[in-house]
Design a protein around this motif. Structure first.
Motif, short mmCIF file in Angstrom:
data_model
loop_
_atom_site.label_atom_id
_atom_site.label_comp_id
_atom_site.label_asym_id
_atom_site.label_seq_id
_atom_site.Cartn_x
_atom_site.Cartn_y
_atom_site.Cartn_z
N VAL A 55 0.84 -1.19 0.00
CA VAL A 55 0.00 0.00 0.00
C VAL A 55 0.89 1.24 0.00
CG1 VAL A 55 -0.25 -0.03 2.51
CG2 VAL A 55 -1.94 1.13 1.14
N ALA A 56 0.54 2.18 -0.88
CA ALA A 56 1.23 3.47 -0.95
C ALA A 56 0.25 4.54 -0.49
CB ALA A 56 1.70 3.75 -2.36
N ILE A 57 0.67 5.32 0.50
CA ILE A 57 -0.21 6.33 1.10
C ILE A 57 0.50 7.67 1.04
CG2 ILE A 57 -1.41 7.02 3.20
CD1 ILE A 57 -1.27 4.05 4.07
N SER A 58 -0.24 8.70 0.55
CA SER A 58 0.36 10.03 0.48
C SER A 58 -0.69 11.12 0.47
CB SER A 58 1.25 10.16 -0.76
OG SER A 58 0.45 10.23 -1.92
N VAL A 59 -0.23 12.35 0.65
CA VAL A 59 -1.10 13.52 0.58
C VAL A 59 -1.29 13.91 -0.88
CG1 VAL A 59 -1.30 15.95 1.20
CG2 VAL A 59 -0.40 14.31 2.86
N ASP A 60 -0.21 13.88 -1.66
CA ASP A 60 -0.26 14.25 -3.08
C ASP A 60 -0.87 13.11 -3.87
OD1 ASP A 60 0.12 15.05 -5.69
OD2 ASP A 60 2.28 15.36 -5.51
N PRO A 61 -2.00 13.32 -4.53
CA PRO A 61 -2.69 12.23 -5.22
C PRO A 61 -1.94 11.65 -6.42
CG PRO A 61 -3.77 14.31 -5.68
CD PRO A 61 -2.73 14.58 -4.65
N SER A 62 -1.06 12.42 -7.03
CA SER A 62 -0.38 11.92 -8.22
C SER A 62 1.05 11.46 -7.96
CB SER A 62 -0.38 12.99 -9.32
OG SER A 62 0.38 14.11 -8.90
N ALA A 63 1.58 11.71 -6.78
CA ALA A 63 2.99 11.39 -6.50
C ALA A 63 3.28 9.90 -6.70
CB ALA A 63 3.36 11.82 -5.09
N THR A 64 2.44 9.04 -6.17
CA THR A 64 2.67 7.60 -6.29
C THR A 64 2.64 7.16 -7.74
OG1 THR A 64 1.65 7.27 -4.13
CG2 THR A 64 1.87 5.34 -5.53
N ALA A 65 1.65 7.63 -8.49
CA ALA A 65 1.52 7.24 -9.90
C ALA A 65 2.72 7.71 -10.71
CB ALA A 65 0.24 7.80 -10.49
N LYS A 66 3.20 8.91 -10.44
CA LYS A 66 4.36 9.44 -11.17
C LYS A 66 5.60 8.59 -10.90
CE LYS A 66 2.74 14.19 -11.37
NZ LYS A 66 2.84 15.55 -10.83
N VAL A 67 5.79 8.22 -9.63
CA VAL A 67 6.97 7.41 -9.27
C VAL A 67 6.86 6.02 -9.89
CG1 VAL A 67 8.21 6.32 -7.37
CG2 VAL A 67 7.49 8.69 -7.18
#
Length: 176
Positions: free
Chosen positions: A83-95
């Motif tokens: 599970v990837a959890i973050s405040v920025d909604p696109s950060a995980t997808a970009k990485v």
């Protein structure tokens, strides 16, 4: 060594807290990545402000139940899950997108994502990567709001200058 009930409860409490304070959650399947690749992915995610954890599906489901709003993702809680959890909604997808390109493989696989209560599917990674952050959206909104005001001010300034020139020429004409 088996995990004790207290450890499971602590893990669920920690996940519940993270889910309630972060608007974006990505469920990924990391199967097929070796330890070095997973470490590299975790490092890239960490640098982007994303927390990435391998979790037991049952514990994650309990945390989702306690938080609420994740019922649509339950069908994706099977097999190996990180599970990837973050405040920025696109950060995980970009990485993830950059990692896939760099490693020239389709892993990790995106199972699903939930952003502000909206469910996204694994095939929507490109759309997720193109989402703008909250700060970018606020900046664009401010620019759009200021634009008409700036146009009015500049029009008044230029009209004022033209008006002044017209008055001066009329005054010179009357004097002559």
């Amino acid at each position: 060594m088996p995990v004790t009930r207290a450890q499971k409860e602590a893990a669920v409490a920690l996940l519940t807290e993270k889910l309630s304070h972060n608007p974006s959650l990505y469920l990924t399947d990391y199967k097929g990545l070796n330890v070095e690749e997973i470490s590299q992915l975790r490092q890239l995610l960490r640098e982007s402000g994303v927390e990435y954890h391998v979790v037991k599906n049952t514990l994650l489901k309990r945390a989702m139940d306690e938080t609420g709003g994740f019922e649509a993702t339950y069908e994706y809680l099977n097999g190996p899950t990180a599970v990837a959890i973050s405040v920025d909604p696109s950060a995980t997808a970009k990485v993830i997108k950059a990692f896939r390109k760099q490693s020239d493989q389709p892993l990790p696989e995106l199972k699903a994502a939930v952003i502000d209560g909206t469910l996204f599917y694994g095939h929507q990674l490109d759309e997720l990567a193109s989402l703008k952050s909250k700060e970018e959206l606020l900046g664009e909104s401010v620019t759009l709001l200021l634009s008409p005001i700036q146009n009015v001010v500049s029009a008044l300034k230029s009209s004022g200058g033209n008006l002044l020139a017209i008055i001066e020429s009329l005054q010179k004409r009357d004097e002559a």
